[in-house]
Write a protein that holds these residues in place. Structure first.
Motif, PDB file in Angstrom:
ATOM      1  N   THR A 161      -2.572  46.171   8.598  1.00 29.78           N
ATOM      2  CA  THR A 161      -1.353  46.839   8.127  1.00 29.78           C
ATOM      3  C   THR A 161      -0.155  45.909   8.207  1.00 29.78           C
ATOM      4  O   THR A 161       0.583  45.725   7.230  1.00 29.78           O
ATOM      5  CB  THR A 161      -1.079  48.109   8.966  1.00 29.78           C
ATOM      6  OG1 THR A 161      -2.180  48.999   8.827  1.00 29.78           O
ATOM      7  CG2 THR A 161       0.197  48.794   8.515  1.00 29.78           C
ATOM      8  N   THR A 162       0.048  45.307   9.374  1.00 33.81           N
ATOM      9  CA  THR A 162       1.198  44.421   9.552  1.00 33.81           C
ATOM     10  C   THR A 162       1.068  43.165   8.695  1.00 33.81           C
ATOM     11  O   THR A 162       2.066  42.659   8.183  1.00 33.81           O
ATOM     12  CB  THR A 162       1.368  44.035  11.027  1.00 33.81           C
ATOM     13  OG1 THR A 162       0.113  43.543  11.528  1.00 33.81           O
ATOM     14  CG2 THR A 162       1.783  45.234  11.853  1.00 33.81           C
ATOM     15  N   ASN A 163      -0.154  42.674   8.540  1.00 32.01           N
ATOM     16  CA  ASN A 163      -0.325  41.472   7.728  1.00 32.01           C
ATOM     17  C   ASN A 163      -0.024  41.759   6.260  1.00 32.01           C
ATOM     18  O   ASN A 163       0.559  40.930   5.554  1.00 32.01           O
ATOM     19  CB  ASN A 163      -1.740  40.909   7.878  1.00 32.01           C
ATOM     20  CG  ASN A 163      -1.808  39.447   7.483  1.00 32.01           C
ATOM     21  OD1 ASN A 163      -0.967  38.651   7.890  1.00 32.01           O
ATOM     22  ND2 ASN A 163      -2.790  39.099   6.675  1.00 32.01           N
ATOM     23  N   TYR A 164      -0.396  42.952   5.784  1.00 33.29           N
ATOM     24  CA  TYR A 164      -0.073  43.336   4.407  1.00 33.29           C
ATOM     25  C   TYR A 164       1.444  43.397   4.226  1.00 33.29           C
ATOM     26  O   TYR A 164       1.991  42.857   3.253  1.00 33.29           O
ATOM     27  CB  TYR A 164      -0.693  44.697   4.057  1.00 33.29           C
ATOM     28  CG  TYR A 164      -0.287  45.180   2.684  1.00 33.29           C
ATOM     29  CD1 TYR A 164      -0.975  44.769   1.546  1.00 33.29           C
ATOM     30  CD2 TYR A 164       0.823  46.009   2.521  1.00 33.29           C
ATOM     31  CE1 TYR A 164      -0.574  45.171   0.277  1.00 33.29           C
ATOM     32  CE2 TYR A 164       1.232  46.414   1.260  1.00 33.29           C
ATOM     33  CZ  TYR A 164       0.533  46.005   0.148  1.00 33.29           C
ATOM     34  OH  TYR A 164       0.944  46.398  -1.106  1.00 33.29           O
ATOM     35  N   ILE A 165       2.132  44.043   5.164  1.00 28.13           N
ATOM     36  CA  ILE A 165       3.585  44.188   5.058  1.00 28.13           C
ATOM     37  C   ILE A 165       4.276  42.831   5.038  1.00 28.13           C
ATOM     38  O   ILE A 165       5.131  42.547   4.182  1.00 28.13           O
ATOM     39  CB  ILE A 165       4.116  45.048   6.223  1.00 28.13           C
ATOM     40  CG1 ILE A 165       3.651  46.503   6.055  1.00 28.13           C
ATOM     41  CG2 ILE A 165       5.648  44.986   6.308  1.00 28.13           C
ATOM     42  CD1 ILE A 165       3.899  47.381   7.270  1.00 28.13           C
ATOM     43  N   LEU A 180       6.476  48.572   3.808  1.00 31.10           N
ATOM     44  CA  LEU A 180       5.793  49.626   4.556  1.00 31.10           C
ATOM     45  C   LEU A 180       5.473  50.807   3.638  1.00 31.10           C
ATOM     46  O   LEU A 180       4.361  51.359   3.688  1.00 31.10           O
ATOM     47  CB  LEU A 180       6.652  50.091   5.727  1.00 31.10           C
ATOM     48  CG  LEU A 180       6.169  51.342   6.479  1.00 31.10           C
ATOM     49  CD1 LEU A 180       4.766  51.137   7.047  1.00 31.10           C
ATOM     50  CD2 LEU A 180       7.154  51.725   7.578  1.00 31.10           C
ATOM     51  N   LYS A 181       6.423  51.194   2.816  1.00 26.34           N
ATOM     52  CA  LYS A 181       6.206  52.317   1.896  1.00 26.34           C
ATOM     53  C   LYS A 181       5.023  52.036   0.968  1.00 26.34           C
ATOM     54  O   LYS A 181       4.180  52.910   0.738  1.00 26.34           O
ATOM     55  CB  LYS A 181       7.477  52.569   1.079  1.00 26.34           C
ATOM     56  CG  LYS A 181       7.374  53.770   0.145  1.00 26.34           C
ATOM     57  CD  LYS A 181       8.673  53.982  -0.619  1.00 26.34           C
ATOM     58  CE  LYS A 181       8.538  55.155  -1.585  1.00 26.34           C
ATOM     59  NZ  LYS A 181       9.788  55.346  -2.395  1.00 26.34           N
ATOM     60  N   LYS A 182       4.931  50.813   0.457  1.00 31.26           N
ATOM     61  CA  LYS A 182       3.822  50.449  -0.424  1.00 31.26           C
ATOM     62  C   LYS A 182       2.504  50.468   0.334  1.00 31.26           C
ATOM     63  O   LYS A 182       1.470  50.926  -0.186  1.00 31.26           O
ATOM     64  CB  LYS A 182       4.063  49.061  -1.031  1.00 31.26           C
ATOM     65  CG  LYS A 182       3.047  48.672  -2.100  1.00 31.26           C
ATOM     66  CD  LYS A 182       3.120  49.598  -3.309  1.00 31.26           C
ATOM     67  CE  LYS A 182       2.189  49.139  -4.420  1.00 31.26           C
ATOM     68  NZ  LYS A 182       2.238  50.054  -5.588  1.00 31.26           N
ATOM     69  N   GLU A 190      -0.673  54.306   8.063  1.00 30.14           N
ATOM     70  CA  GLU A 190      -0.663  55.753   8.300  1.00 30.14           C
ATOM     71  C   GLU A 190       0.724  56.320   7.997  1.00 30.14           C
ATOM     72  O   GLU A 190       1.712  55.581   7.915  1.00 30.14           O
ATOM     73  CB  GLU A 190      -1.018  56.033   9.769  1.00 30.14           C
ATOM     74  CG  GLU A 190      -2.349  55.472  10.224  1.00 30.14           C
ATOM     75  CD  GLU A 190      -3.544  56.231   9.665  1.00 30.14           C
ATOM     76  OE1 GLU A 190      -3.338  57.361   9.160  1.00 30.14           O
ATOM     77  OE2 GLU A 190      -4.661  55.698   9.720  1.00 30.14           O
ATOM     78  N   SER A 191       0.797  57.638   7.869  1.00 26.81           N
ATOM     79  CA  SER A 191       2.100  58.283   7.669  1.00 26.81           C
ATOM     80  C   SER A 191       3.004  58.018   8.871  1.00 26.81           C
ATOM     81  O   SER A 191       4.211  57.842   8.735  1.00 26.81           O
ATOM     82  CB  SER A 191       1.929  59.785   7.445  1.00 26.81           C
ATOM     83  OG  SER A 191       1.194  60.361   8.514  1.00 26.81           O
TER      84      SER A 191
END
Length: 427
Positions: A161-165, A180-182, A190-191
């Motif tokens: 998750t963090t790597n994608y952001i 983060l929204k994307k 996660e939500s």
């Protein structure tokens, strides 16, 4: 061919992947193990919700006791997640002499030693390859391939998750909020993303990696944890101008007879292998005294990649059952670790400061650094607004103690604030 019955607890993304892979790869599994694996029972919260995706010859139930109390089930696979009630369920399964395969990093990092003792007492296997880095077989590799080598350091990108952001912030110049929204839209976050973006998920994984690499358990409260929530696009951009990419890294390294562990944003040189790991992918770099640096790369999450690691564990347990060698601890390496001296934990740092745009402000910071016996290698000043300047420093190597003192002293200034302090990884 003799059958081995399996109880599956949880039928989310990973559980569905396990069900699919056992069905599709039965011929290869049987060829390797000499046994036919049968999923006999699946435990879910809502039976009606999953009825259509489960074959009629599989018992679908909401009662975990249908697995615990079934003498025909030899292997239980826990993929429900969370610490409670998973801890009690696994304890009951082991005490019922079931072998347990789990992907539960939170539980293993927090209570793995306790559960391993229960497993050993009951001559049961407890294995959890899928708890770290999804589809990358890193734990079994450390156990087997590094058995005779002394590991000096293990570090990596262990949260997709963090790597994608951070990848989107770097490549598309998106703000943290937009990236983060994307990630949430694509299902990578996660939500409520707190566990990922605050670095907690990565920390659990680093605790497990440290146990395997150094034989020592590091408590959660002994690890400095900093997430990516406060990373600004201007720091990502400035880091790139310096020749770095910002990554959330978990780092565990030998310092004397102790282990230093930290999860935090780090400036990684653009030509370093970890800088090339993009989006939701993970990578773990293991440095051995004999072998040097080795890199393990792959998908860090997702149904089928993680299910593949779970199935690898199931096959391993099946082989142990056939050979009569169950009950051995997944990780046998134990080594006492001593408290570390943080003056020996040394890195260069990227410092982002905001200060009044008047003479003498940079001099205050350089004077502080001189008093601490530290120095700068690069300084860049830009305009923050009409009255303030933004000043970026990259320091020469300094200790954690020096950095702590520097932060405390800067906090005493009314005209200067420290917005970011990130380690800089050297090639």
């Amino acid at each position: 061919m003799e059958k081995i019955n399996i109880g599956l607890i949880g039928l989310g993304t990973v559980g569905s992947g396990v069900l699919e892979m056992i069905s599709n790869n039965q011929d290869k599994i049987s060829n390797i193990t000499g046994r036919e694996l049968i999923i006999k029972t699946i435990v879910v919260r809502n039976v009606a919700k999953h009825r259509e995706e489960v074959a009629d010859d599989i018992l679908l139930t909401d009662d975990v006791n249908d697995v615990i109390n079934d003498p025909d089930i030899k292997i239980a696979v826990e993929v429900m997640g969370g610490i409670n009630p998973a801890k009690q369920i696994i304890t009951d399964l082991l005490n019922a002499h079931k072998h347990v395969v789990t992907a539960n990093k939170d539980l293993i990092a927090s209570h793995g030693d306790e559960l391993a003792k229960i497993a050993h007492k009951n001559t049961a296997d407890l294995v959890y390859e899928a708890s770290v880095a999804g589809g990358i077989p890193i734990l079994r590799t450390i156990v087997n391939s590094f058995a005779a080598d002394e590991i000096l350091e293990v570090k990596g990108i262990v949260n997709g998750t963090t790597n994608y952001i951070l990848t989107q912030m770097q490549q598309k110049s998106w703000s943290y909020e937009d990236a983060l929204k994307k990630a949430q839209e694509l299902g990578f976050a996660e939500s409520d993303p707190t566990n990922d973006v605050a670095g907690i998920d990565a920390t659990y994984k680093m605790i497990i990696l440290s146990q395997f690499s150094f034989g020592s358990h590091i408590a959660l409260e002994d690890i400095n944890i900093e997430g990516i929530q406060n990373i600004k696009l201007e720091d990502v951009t400035q880091a790139a101008k310096f020749g770095y990419t910002i990554k959330l890294l978990g780092i565990a390294t030998r310092v004397g007879n102790g282990i230093f562990a930290e999860v935090a944003p780090v400036l990684v040189p653009s030509d370093h292998p970890l800088a090339t790991i993009h989006n939701e992918n993970n990578a773990v770099m293991v440095t051995g005294q004999a072998v040097g640096e080795t890199l393990f790369y792959g998908p860090g999450a997702g149904g089928l990649p993680t299910a593949n690691s779970v199935l690898s564990d199931i096959v391993s347990v099946t082989k142990n059952i056939v050979l009569g060698t169950t009950g051995n601890t997944f990780n046998n390496y134990q080594h006492e670790s001593e408290p570390i001296d943080k003056s020996n934990v040394i890195y260069p740092y990227y410092l982002s400061l905001q200060m009044k745009d008047i003479p003498g402000q940079i001099l205050k910071v350089t004077k502080l650094m001189t008093e601490l016996g530290a120095s700068f290698s690069q300084i860049v000043q830009t305009k923050a607004n009409d009255t303030e300047a933004r000043v970026i420093f990259i320091t020469h190597s300094m200790s954690k103690d020096q950095l702590k003192t520097l932060k405390e002293e800067i906090a005493k200034f009314d005209s200067i604030s420290l917005n970011a302090a990130y380690k800089v990884l050297e090639n």
